[in-house]
Design a protein around this motif. Sequence first.
Motif, mmCIF file in Angstrom:
data_model
loop_
_atom_site.group_PDB
_atom_site.id
_atom_site.type_symbol
_atom_site.label_atom_id
_atom_site.label_comp_id
_atom_site.label_asym_id
_atom_site.label_seq_id
_atom_site.Cartn_x
_atom_site.Cartn_y
_atom_site.Cartn_z
ATOM 1 N N ALA A 1 0.817 -1.218 0.000
ATOM 2 C CA ALA A 1 0.000 0.000 0.000
ATOM 3 C C ALA A 1 0.847 1.263 0.000
ATOM 4 O O ALA A 1 0.363 2.326 -0.402
ATOM 5 N N GLY A 2 2.106 1.173 0.435
ATOM 6 C CA GLY A 2 2.940 2.358 0.592
ATOM 7 C C GLY A 2 3.052 3.242 -0.640
ATOM 8 O O GLY A 2 2.675 4.428 -0.609
ATOM 9 N N PRO A 3 3.573 2.711 -1.767
ATOM 10 C CA PRO A 3 3.768 3.563 -2.949
ATOM 11 C C PRO A 3 2.497 4.240 -3.476
ATOM 12 O O PRO A 3 2.517 5.452 -3.716
ATOM 13 N N PRO A 4 1.379 3.516 -3.662
ATOM 14 C CA PRO A 4 0.187 4.228 -4.153
ATOM 15 C C PRO A 4 -0.354 5.246 -3.151
ATOM 16 O O PRO A 4 -0.865 6.302 -3.559
ATOM 17 N N PHE B 1 -9.792 -0.393 -3.222
ATOM 18 C CA PHE B 1 -8.784 -0.577 -4.272
ATOM 19 C C PHE B 1 -8.035 -1.895 -4.134
ATOM 20 O O PHE B 1 -7.606 -2.478 -5.123
ATOM 21 N N PHE B 2 -7.871 -2.396 -2.913
ATOM 22 C CA PHE B 2 -7.175 -3.670 -2.741
ATOM 23 C C PHE B 2 -7.956 -4.826 -3.346
ATOM 24 O O PHE B 2 -7.376 -5.845 -3.746
ATOM 25 N N LEU B 3 -9.277 -4.701 -3.389
ATOM 26 C CA LEU B 3 -10.102 -5.744 -3.990
ATOM 27 C C LEU B 3 -10.201 -5.570 -5.505
ATOM 28 O O LEU B 3 -10.387 -6.538 -6.232
ATOM 29 N N LEU B 4 -10.078 -4.345 -5.962
ATOM 30 C CA LEU B 4 -10.216 -4.067 -7.394
ATOM 31 C C LEU B 4 -8.967 -4.404 -8.186
ATOM 32 O O LEU B 4 -9.049 -4.846 -9.334
ATOM 33 N N TYR B 5 -7.784 -4.205 -7.572
ATOM 34 C CA TYR B 5 -6.545 -4.285 -8.327
ATOM 35 C C TYR B 5 -5.671 -5.453 -7.891
ATOM 36 O O TYR B 5 -5.550 -5.736 -6.700
ATOM 37 N N GLU B 6 -5.064 -6.087 -8.863
ATOM 38 C CA GLU B 6 -4.021 -7.058 -8.554
ATOM 39 C C GLU B 6 -2.771 -6.293 -8.122
ATOM 40 O O GLU B 6 -2.613 -5.100 -8.406
ATOM 41 N N ASP B 7 -1.850 -7.011 -7.455
ATOM 42 C CA ASP B 7 -0.676 -6.342 -6.894
ATOM 43 C C ASP B 7 0.133 -5.607 -7.964
ATOM 44 O O ASP B 7 0.625 -4.496 -7.742
ATOM 45 N N GLU B 8 0.265 -6.214 -9.139
ATOM 46 C CA GLU B 8 1.055 -5.593 -10.209
ATOM 47 C C GLU B 8 0.424 -4.271 -10.670
ATOM 48 O O GLU B 8 1.131 -3.362 -11.096
ATOM 49 N N ARG B 9 -0.887 -4.168 -10.578
ATOM 50 C CA ARG B 9 -1.574 -2.963 -11.033
ATOM 51 C C ARG B 9 -1.250 -1.770 -10.140
ATOM 52 O O ARG B 9 -1.258 -0.627 -10.595
ATOM 53 N N LEU B 10 -0.954 -2.025 -8.857
ATOM 54 C CA LEU B 10 -0.693 -0.928 -7.923
ATOM 55 C C LEU B 10 0.501 -0.091 -8.358
ATOM 56 O O LEU B 10 0.555 1.113 -8.103
ATOM 57 N N ILE B 11 1.480 -0.728 -9.002
ATOM 58 C CA ILE B 11 2.646 0.018 -9.501
ATOM 59 C C ILE B 11 2.187 1.056 -10.519
ATOM 60 O O ILE B 11 2.638 2.209 -10.503
ATOM 61 N N HIS B 12 1.277 0.667 -11.380
ATOM 62 C CA HIS B 12 0.784 1.576 -12.407
ATOM 63 C C HIS B 12 -0.124 2.647 -11.812
ATOM 64 O O HIS B 12 -0.131 3.789 -12.292
ATOM 65 N N ILE B 13 -0.884 2.298 -10.775
ATOM 66 C CA ILE B 13 -1.752 3.277 -10.128
ATOM 67 C C ILE B 13 -0.924 4.456 -9.625
ATOM 68 O O ILE B 13 -1.319 5.621 -9.760
#
Length: 289
Positions: free
Chosen positions: A136-139, A182-194
Amino acid sequence: AWDFGELPRRVALTDRPAHALAGFPALAASESGIGIRLFQTEREADSAHRRGVGALLALRFREELRHLRKAVAPAGDLKLWAAAFGGGKALENAVVERVRHDLFEADVRSEAEFQALAGKVRPRILPLGQEILRLAGPPLKALYDTSETLRSLEGGNRGNGPVLKFLAELRQEAACLLSADFFLLYEDERLIHISRYLRALAVRAERGALHLEKALERGKEIKELADWRGKELAELPSYASEEKRRALADFLWLIEEYKVSLFAQELKTAVPVSRKRIEARMAEIQRML
């Protein structure tokens, strides 16, 4: 407790097998509790059943989830960044919901399967929660930085109604990118792009405040694409293929990449994107069943 025996996937609703109608049993969670319901379609039943199993395990592991909530309470920079997300409690809720979703929601149909699942997931509750908090840190930092940029621009344009309206719309976009679930909507890899999409939004805000007319003109193109996707989703028939459903879901990220290419080229897109490529993809999606 799982005290109702084995739950079949379907049951006949008439005594004439040749013309039998089928119902689809599932565990279903509601505000009043967890019970067994019949659904008209297998898709509805499967979705409800996974959530129902998750709710039953959440009751069983209520103490473990209480300890998890304490363990993932944000501190330091993370607590500061969480302020833009709604605060520390909102982040705790998001982490716990993701743990419940990943570990508890499963398609088990007997007491033996339920007990085996419970034994398997119990030791993973705390480690998974801590890993999710780390992700969760980066996003969250990107959301905080973007919110601060918007706040600064709003303060510097107090008397400029059109710019304030433009910034308010971007603030809403930021909130949608990192919503409470957002944790339910996105896979872990997607968070980098978010995180990148949020940084691009901050750049868009800074440049738009200086050159509003240009930003608004480009924004019309984005709205057209978003409206097209919304219309396709609204008119999607119940028999639509999983391929088409996934394609429409992924089209959202194509729009976000296009925003990067239009408003913050220096951040670079993850995939090649242009209006011509997007229109070709729209045509492909419309041809899908």
